[in-house]
Scaffold this motif. Structure first.
Motif, mmCIF file in Angstrom:
data_model
loop_
_atom_site.group_PDB
_atom_site.id
_atom_site.type_symbol
_atom_site.label_atom_id
_atom_site.label_comp_id
_atom_site.label_asym_id
_atom_site.label_seq_id
_atom_site.Cartn_x
_atom_site.Cartn_y
_atom_site.Cartn_z
ATOM 1 N N HIS A 64 0.787 -1.226 0.000
ATOM 2 C CA HIS A 64 0.000 0.000 0.000
ATOM 3 C C HIS A 64 0.828 1.289 0.000
ATOM 4 C CE1 HIS A 64 -3.536 -2.424 0.693
ATOM 5 N NE2 HIS A 64 -2.921 -3.019 1.694
ATOM 6 N N ARG A 107 -11.457 -0.795 5.011
ATOM 7 C CA ARG A 107 -11.632 0.552 4.469
ATOM 8 C C ARG A 107 -12.830 1.235 5.113
ATOM 9 N NH1 ARG A 107 -10.984 2.176 -1.834
ATOM 10 N NH2 ARG A 107 -11.068 4.411 -1.502
ATOM 11 N N ILE A 120 -3.907 5.643 4.138
ATOM 12 C CA ILE A 120 -3.173 4.747 3.256
ATOM 13 C C ILE A 120 -2.738 5.504 2.003
ATOM 14 C CG2 ILE A 120 -3.239 2.547 2.001
ATOM 15 C CD1 ILE A 120 -3.734 2.287 5.027
#
Length: 123
Positions: A64, A107, A120
């Motif tokens: 990420h 998320r 992120i």
């Protein structure tokens, strides 16, 4: 004093219980006073206040990219928003927000006052 090992999952539950029992929530703590550019600013732990958040850790994830751990003290940190980094005096874009549990990323669309989450791949 509490001790434990997350690797072997020893003593972690008593530690989490102690955090809940002894550390105040933002609502119990009351307003936060911040000194910024020689001015004293007061922020109340409410979603209607302007955003005040503290980035306390940055790691580099192989998948990420940069992951920045933040705690919000007031307001709401939302995905796709622009925030001012007062350390560098630069505006940064929040690409994606997640709630982390061990190595799982979930998320989320926003982080409210008192919550801890991760940004992120911020720029």
């Amino acid at each position: 004093m509490l001790a434990g090992s997350a690797l072997k999952n020893k003593g972690i539950q008593p530690l989490l219980d102690a955090i809940i029992k002894y550390l105040p929530s933002p609502l119990e703590r009351g307003p936060l006073k911040i000194k910024y550019k020689k001015r004293l600013i007061t922020r109340h732990p409410q979603p209607s206040e302007r955003l005040c958040a503290y980035a306390f850790k940055v790691i580099q994830d192989n998948v990420h990219g940069p992951v920045t751990f933040v705690r919000t003290y007031s307001g709401r940190l939302k995905e796709k928003s622009n925030i001012l980094n007062v350390s560098t005096n630069k505006v940064e874009k929040v690409n994606q927000l997640s709630r982390l549990l061990a190595d799982e990323m979930t998320r989320i669309s926003a982080i409210g006052a008192g919550d801890i989450g991760a940004i992120i791949g911020n720029q």
